[in-house]
Design an enzyme around this catalytic site. Structure first.
Site, PDB file in Angstrom:
ATOM      1  N   LYS A 106     -11.962  -0.839   1.830  1.00  0.00           N
ATOM      2  CA  LYS A 106     -11.232  -0.065   0.822  1.00  0.00           C
ATOM      3  C   LYS A 106     -12.001  -0.091  -0.491  1.00  0.00           C
ATOM      4  O   LYS A 106     -12.868   0.730  -0.706  1.00  0.00           O
ATOM      5  CB  LYS A 106      -9.796  -0.572   0.727  1.00  0.00           C
ATOM      6  CG  LYS A 106      -9.026  -0.341   2.030  1.00  0.00           C
ATOM      7  CD  LYS A 106      -7.619  -0.844   1.990  1.00  0.00           C
ATOM      8  CE  LYS A 106      -6.829  -0.424   3.221  1.00  0.00           C
ATOM      9  NZ  LYS A 106      -7.355  -0.956   4.498  1.00  0.00           N
ATOM     10  N   HIS A 157      -5.590  -4.240  -0.580  1.00  0.00           N
ATOM     11  CA  HIS A 157      -5.517  -3.078  -1.472  1.00  0.00           C
ATOM     12  C   HIS A 157      -5.781  -3.459  -2.919  1.00  0.00           C
ATOM     13  O   HIS A 157      -5.442  -2.700  -3.836  1.00  0.00           O
ATOM     14  CB  HIS A 157      -4.162  -2.382  -1.325  1.00  0.00           C
ATOM     15  CG  HIS A 157      -3.996  -1.706  -0.010  1.00  0.00           C
ATOM     16  ND1 HIS A 157      -4.472  -0.443   0.255  1.00  0.00           N
ATOM     17  CD2 HIS A 157      -3.429  -2.136   1.149  1.00  0.00           C
ATOM     18  CE1 HIS A 157      -4.198  -0.110   1.507  1.00  0.00           C
ATOM     19  NE2 HIS A 157      -3.571  -1.128   2.067  1.00  0.00           N
ATOM     20  N   SER A 187       0.775  -1.235   0.000  1.00  0.00           N
ATOM     21  CA  SER A 187       0.000   0.000   0.000  1.00  0.00           C
ATOM     22  C   SER A 187       0.807   1.285   0.000  1.00  0.00           C
ATOM     23  O   SER A 187       0.304   2.327  -0.412  1.00  0.00           O
ATOM     24  CB  SER A 187      -0.941   0.014   1.210  1.00  0.00           C
ATOM     25  OG  SER A 187      -0.204   0.019   2.427  1.00  0.00           O
TER      26      SER A 187
END
Length: 405
Positions: free
Chosen positions: A248, A217, A189
């Site tokens: 996310k 991610h 990330s």
């Protein structure tokens, strides 16, 4: 007498002196106007543009998600009412676990209250269940994975980041008969680089190791159905355990694992981080289920997201700014000093109503401080030029270096 408060304050002042004291921006996202938010600060209430959200696709604002959440409140009320074992397994939880298992091509999945808890609980439990287990951890793994490995108290080795030769050297040393877990991420990330998942899985098969892949991610963002990098690369079936987040790409909160039913059941029965905590609220689970289902059938958000990341990267590079190049959606701009990094982000907010959080130690190594920009499909090209103009205006005044031409 020991003055505990004074000891705590001294530590805070030490952190402040290093330029890495963390201040939280007091914001309220504006429903329907992502990436806009209200900021409550010294200058009063102002509308700002958020450039550091992990709600990568803006799904936390999607009409299907909001509708599902309103429906869950009307049907089930607010909370879940207990742990998963004691009245906290609602039908929403069952449906979402089935959907996540299907997303990753596995026959079972298990929800946790966060991705952090999913990593910590699962890795710690696996390490304790597998006698004489050795965990091989990528050097850039997230803090939650490191904590899980530490709590499991098994032997571990740290292999050089994305270095297949170093990984194989450690696997050879361990031997074929010893239980082994290779723990790694797909998209890292902070730098935005991507692991060679297929090659790592090939080594795992060669040396009789289990693979544990953190896709937090990447889920929602990559692959034809949003199953992550492993799905994009056609190797999801080669990964034993896939860990993901709902916070996310999917825009809500919570974490999960997807794997063979026997592995999932062992974690379900043994992981204290799963057993002894209240389950996610039905309203959250319903919203996540709607988000996962939407992104499994819609590619337009992913296409727009990649286009936005590429456009912002090109604009910033055109200004001579030190953008770290990678193959993902994350756009890091290197600063290299904690005080200057915070000064840059403070002034972006104060003078330009642009919110970017400084990324300092211990999130990244000292000397690699940066701003980490996360363009979404809902950031316009005009937004990008406003951001680039603002950074450009401040960069030289702070004495920061530009890219060599």
């Amino acid at each position: 007498m020991i003055d505990y408060a004074a000891l705590a304050q001294a530590e805070v002042e030490r952190i402040r002196g290093e330029g890495r004291y963390r201040e939280f921006a007091d914001i309220r996202r504006i429903q329907g106007k992502f990436p806009r938010a209200q900021h409550f600060g010294p200058q009063g209430e102002r509308e700002i543009t958020v450039w550091c959200s992990n709600d990568y696709l803006g799904m936390g604002q999607h009409p299907d998600v909001l509708s599902a959440m309103h429906g869950a409140v009307d049907q089930a009320g607010a909370g879940s009412g207990g742990t998963r074992n004691i009245s906290g397994t609602t039908h929403y939880h069952v449906e979402l676990e089935q959907e996540l298992a299907s997303l990753h091509g596995k026959n079972a999945a298990l929800l946790f209250t966060s991705g952090y808890v999913a990593n910590l609980a699962t890795l710690a439990t696996l390490a304790s269940l597998l006698q004489d287990c050795l965990i091989l951890s990528d050097a850039d793994n997230h803090a939650s994975m490191i904590e899980g490995i530490r709590h499991g108290r098994s032997d571990k080795v740290v292999w050089r980041h994305n270095d297949l030769a170093d990984l194989e050297r450690h696997l050879q040393s361990a031997g074929l008969q010893r239980p082994k877990i290779i723990a790694f991420e797909s998209v890292y990330s902070m730098d935005g680089d991507i692991a060679p998942i297929g090659d790592i899985c090939a080594l795992a098969r060669k040396y009789n190791a289990l693979t544990y892949l953190d896709e937090v991610h990447a889920v929602g963002l990559y692959g034809p159905g949003g199953g992550g990098i492993a799905e994009r690369d056609g190797v999801a079936d080669q990964v034993d355990i896939i860990e993901g987040t709902l916070a996310k790409g999917f825009g809500l909160m919570g974490g999960y694992i997807a794997a063979d039913a026997a592995l999932v059941d062992a974690i379900r029965c043994s992981a204290s981080g799963f057993i002894f905590t209240t389950s996610l609220a039905p309203v959250i689970v319903a919203g996540a289920l709607a988000s996962v289902r939407h992104l499994r059938s819609s590619q337009k958000e992913r296409d727009a997201h990649q286009a936005a990341a590429g456009a912002l990267r090109r604009i910033l590079l055109g200004r001579g700014l030190p953008v770290m190049i990678n193959d993902s959606h994350i756009v890091p701009v290197m600063v290299g000093d904690p005080v200057l990094c915070k000064s840059l982000t403070d002034r972006l907010l104060e003078e330009f109503t642009i919110y970017v959080q400084p990324i300092n130690y211990p999130t990244v190594a000292k000397g690699s401080e940066r701003i980490r920009l996360t363009p979404s499909p809902l950031h316009t090209e005009a937004d990008m030029h406003v951001l680039a103009d603002a950074i450009d205006c401040l960069w030289d005044s702070l004495g920061l270096h530009r890219q060599a031409a």
